[in-house]
Design a protein around this motif. Sequence first.
Motif, PDB file in Angstrom:
ATOM      1  N   TRP A 155      -0.699  28.950 -51.814  1.00 56.14           N
ATOM      2  CA  TRP A 155      -0.145  28.803 -50.463  1.00 56.14           C
ATOM      3  C   TRP A 155       1.358  29.045 -50.462  1.00 56.14           C
ATOM      4  N   GLY A 156       2.029  28.647 -51.536  1.00 61.14           N
ATOM      5  CA  GLY A 156       3.460  28.911 -51.626  1.00 61.14           C
ATOM      6  C   GLY A 156       3.763  30.396 -51.635  1.00 61.14           C
ATOM      7  N   ALA A 157       2.936  31.163 -52.357  1.00 59.30           N
ATOM      8  CA  ALA A 157       3.108  32.620 -52.366  1.00 59.30           C
ATOM      9  C   ALA A 157       2.893  33.196 -50.970  1.00 59.30           C
ATOM     10  N   ALA A 158       1.900  32.664 -50.248  1.00 61.58           N
ATOM     11  CA  ALA A 158       1.638  33.144 -48.885  1.00 61.58           C
ATOM     12  C   ALA A 158       2.805  32.820 -47.955  1.00 61.58           C
ATOM     13  N   THR A 162       5.080  35.735 -46.052  1.00 59.33           N
ATOM     14  CA  THR A 162       5.109  35.807 -44.583  1.00 59.33           C
ATOM     15  C   THR A 162       6.415  35.281 -44.004  1.00 59.33           C
ATOM     16  N   LEU A 163       7.431  35.091 -44.869  1.00 59.53           N
ATOM     17  CA  LEU A 163       8.736  34.568 -44.422  1.00 59.53           C
ATOM     18  C   LEU A 163       8.595  33.232 -43.706  1.00 59.53           C
ATOM     19  N   GLY A 164       7.681  32.416 -44.173  1.00 62.86           N
ATOM     20  CA  GLY A 164       7.522  31.073 -43.627  1.00 62.86           C
ATOM     21  C   GLY A 164       6.464  30.916 -42.563  1.00 62.86           C
ATOM     22  N   ALA A 170      -0.512  26.267 -44.610  1.00 61.33           N
ATOM     23  CA  ALA A 170      -0.400  25.762 -45.979  1.00 61.33           C
ATOM     24  C   ALA A 170      -0.336  24.231 -45.977  1.00 61.33           C
ATOM     25  N   ALA A 171       0.481  23.675 -45.078  1.00 63.62           N
ATOM     26  CA  ALA A 171       0.604  22.217 -44.994  1.00 63.62           C
ATOM     27  C   ALA A 171      -0.729  21.572 -44.632  1.00 63.62           C
TER      28      ALA A 171
END
Length: 407
Positions: A155-158, A162-164, A170-171
């Motif tokens: 999820w961090g990579a995603a 996607t610039l956030g 993810a959360a």
Amino acid sequence: MHDPVAPPLQEERARFTGEDAEFRRLVTKGALLELATAGFYRFWLATRIRQHLWGATILGGDPLEYLGTGRELLYGFLFALAILAPIYIAYLLLGLAAESYKAFASLPLVLFFIAFGQFALYRARRYRLHRTAWRGLRFGMGGSGWAYSWRAMLWGAAVIATLGLALPWAAAALERYKMRNTLYGDLQGSFVGRGWDFFKRGSWIWLVGVVGVVLWIVLLGGVANSGEGHGAKPHAGAAALGGLSMLVLGLVAVFFYGAYKAIQWRWWVEGVRIGNVGATSDLRTWALIGNYWKFIGWAVLTLLLGVALLAGVSFALAHFGVVNFDALGSKSGPHPAFIATIIGWYLLLLLAMGVLWRIYFVQRVWKLVILSLTLHGLDAAREVKARETTADAIGEGLMDSFDIAGF
């Protein structure tokens, strides 16, 4: 014949009974003891902070209890250190050897340590839940720290790609994993918050933030190219404008951070379930923003007082002939008294900032969130059966080794 109407869920406002002055004395004394014990008191200080916060949190008329000990945290830290020390050494040696052949060859090791940090966060949460009780029953947590870690990494990579934009989803996904492995007695936890709801509430922050950063980069680019002719330095006015823009950006970021955290807290609280027990939050955005500004104000004042103190001590050392500042650049090096002064000043300033951080980012935020809660369905927690489970403090030790423990 009409179906019976279900009785309304029991609602009750959460309370916080802790005194600000009491917490301030607790962390100030703890900081001094940390200094006197070369940092080892931090484990007992963390325990006392949790006992204060948990004990002052009243849910349904009963306080939370924190049952952990400083000794457990110390043992967990030492055990984690025994695991991490060889890995740190191996990382250093392999990293140096690998970089001599190919740039970024040690990237897999860096990713491993990031994954290990996520594992530590999960295990630390598990430890704290197993040491938390309410109405005589403990909370608990199962699941796998490594299973959580790889989810967090993906999820961090995603989020980065996607610039956030992927942050809300993810959360939500990570909270669902944590909460479905959370228990209170035999009540199962769950998380019903949706990423889309989080996104709708906070998308304006992302949009304004992206536009603001782009405009700031364009402005800095204009400043860098404002000189006359190729290779010329920018005008003094343009350079000042660039510095001022950075200051303004930092000050504005405080407002956006406070707004984001308020949205995040309300969304998270409303999504958490323990059995049929849930909550809503009316946390005020400006209350959080004001709290962060208080931290900044006290931090700036502390820094100014610290600089004044250092200047006064340095003047006194020079006045009494202890230190000759004209000879500091000589081959003999700085005077030991001056070195001791700098080290002592730095440690005191660091401890003072730590005290302010614990007051405004731990106790005051905790207090604001708890006082904003309205609990629903507490009657569902009356007939809960106990579970015999425990958890070690290794996760807390890992967090401490990575220096990511909150308090």
